[in-house]
Design a protein around this motif. Structure first.
Motif, short mmCIF file in Angstrom:
data_model
loop_
_atom_site.label_atom_id
_atom_site.label_comp_id
_atom_site.label_asym_id
_atom_site.label_seq_id
_atom_site.Cartn_x
_atom_site.Cartn_y
_atom_site.Cartn_z
N LYS A 190 1.06 2.79 -5.52
CA LYS A 190 0.05 2.09 -6.30
C LYS A 190 0.71 1.06 -7.22
O LYS A 190 1.81 1.27 -7.73
N GLY A 225 -5.36 -7.67 -5.07
CA GLY A 225 -5.34 -6.32 -4.54
C GLY A 225 -4.65 -5.26 -5.37
O GLY A 225 -4.26 -4.21 -4.84
N ASP A 229 -4.18 -2.05 -7.75
CA ASP A 229 -4.94 -0.79 -7.85
C ASP A 229 -5.57 -0.62 -9.21
O ASP A 229 -6.55 0.12 -9.36
N GLY A 245 0.78 -1.23 0.00
CA GLY A 245 0.00 0.00 0.00
C GLY A 245 0.81 1.28 0.00
O GLY A 245 0.24 2.38 0.00
N ARG A 246 2.14 1.18 -0.02
CA ARG A 246 2.98 2.39 0.01
C ARG A 246 2.95 3.15 -1.31
O ARG A 246 3.10 4.38 -1.34
#
Length: 297
Positions: free
Chosen positions: A79, A103, A105, A76-77
């Motif tokens: 995309k 997951g 993006d 999540g740091r």
């Protein structure tokens, strides 16, 4: 927020990651370290298993595992836009569904190659992705590889579909950037796929780059982008001048062999590629060394 204030979903320097190999196999440990290096250098996003990731010579299992691992390490740091292109619509749908499941993006979907579809065929290919998988889709236009060029009219038509959120434009045609910006509603992500023309692309209103060069010089590409975004084109040109030799020489042999050679010089990967790509030619290697030196590497 009104549509006039709509912001693009993707912007900045997004690295088109290489896929490291060791003794013919994917070197997952080196890949994880490459992802960490990129994030620490300040890039804004990552594209695993695109053209530079040698997706065409990966197995389906390797492809899916690289996407999964990239998302896991990125945590999540930044995309992650997963490569999901194919000239087989059913296969592109399978890759897009996997990317959503693990997951990602968004997915980056290249214009179908080899088949030479019509513009209506291109529209229906991307519409199938839009209709079947609830994930943002970025178009990828690179006619130098696919033969077929997705026209401005087709891009505008596709931009009206809810899950088609942007384009990676690797044509190097800056005029198209302005034409499309005028024709498409705000909020669409205009991302260059051509490192040498990024500076001009941003001046025309582009939002960033999916970059090959940032594999080798991530912090430097981020500095160029930040200056251009701030409207400081004098500073951006300084970075452009340092990087232009590298932009060009990374395509002096079949990509990504020069990029992998450069990364091997930095101690980040081997220079291994998969056939039909062969390692960087001996005549090109000194040119890569010289370009790296000019870029301050």
């Amino acid at each position: 927020m009104s549509n006039l204030d709509a912001l693009p979903l993707f912007s900045g320097v997004i690295t088109a990651l290489v896929t490291p190999f060791k003794n013919g196999e994917v070197d997952y440990a080196a890949f994880k370290q490459l992802v960490e290096t990129q994030i620490k250098a300040g890039v804004h996003g990552l594209v695993p298993v695109g053209t530079t990731g040698e997706t065409s010579t990966l197995s389906m299992e390797e492809h899916k595992e690289i996407v999964r691992l990239c998302i896991e390490v990125a945590a999540g740091r930044v995309k992650v836009i997963a490569g999901a292109g194919s000239n087989n619509t059913a296969e592109a749908l399978e890759l897009a569904r996997h990317a959503k499941t693990v997951g990602a993006d968004a997915v980056l979907v290249v214009v179908p190659y080899y088949n030479k579809p019509s513009q209506e065929g291109l529209y229906q290919h991307f519409k199938a992705l839009n209709d079947s998988v609830e994930i943002p889709v970025m178009l990828y236009n690179v006619p130098g590889r696919t033969v077929i060029d997705i026209t401005n009219d087709t891009i505008v038509r596709l931009s009206k579909l809810p899950n088609i959120v942007g384009i990676k434009d690797a044509t190097g045609d800056l005029v198209r950037m302005s034409q499309l910006r005028i024709a498409i509603e705000p909020g669409f992500s205009f991302i260059s796929g051509d490192d040498p023309t990024l500076l001009g692309y941003m001046a025309h209103g582009g939002h960033g780059v999916i970059s090959v060069t940032s594999n080798v010089a991530p912090a430097e590409m981020v500095a160029l982008y930040n200056a251009a975004k701030a409207g400081d084109f004098a500073t951006a040109r300084t970075w452009q001048d340092k990087l232009i030799q590298l932009h060009k020489v990374l395509f002096a042999d079949a990509s990504p062999s020069p990029t992998k050679y450069a990364l091997s010089r930095l101690g980040q990967t081997t220079d291994e590629v998969r056939l039909p790509i062969v390692p960087c030619a001996e005549a090109v290697r000194p040119l890569v060394d010289e370009a790296m030196k000019a870029a301050g590497l």
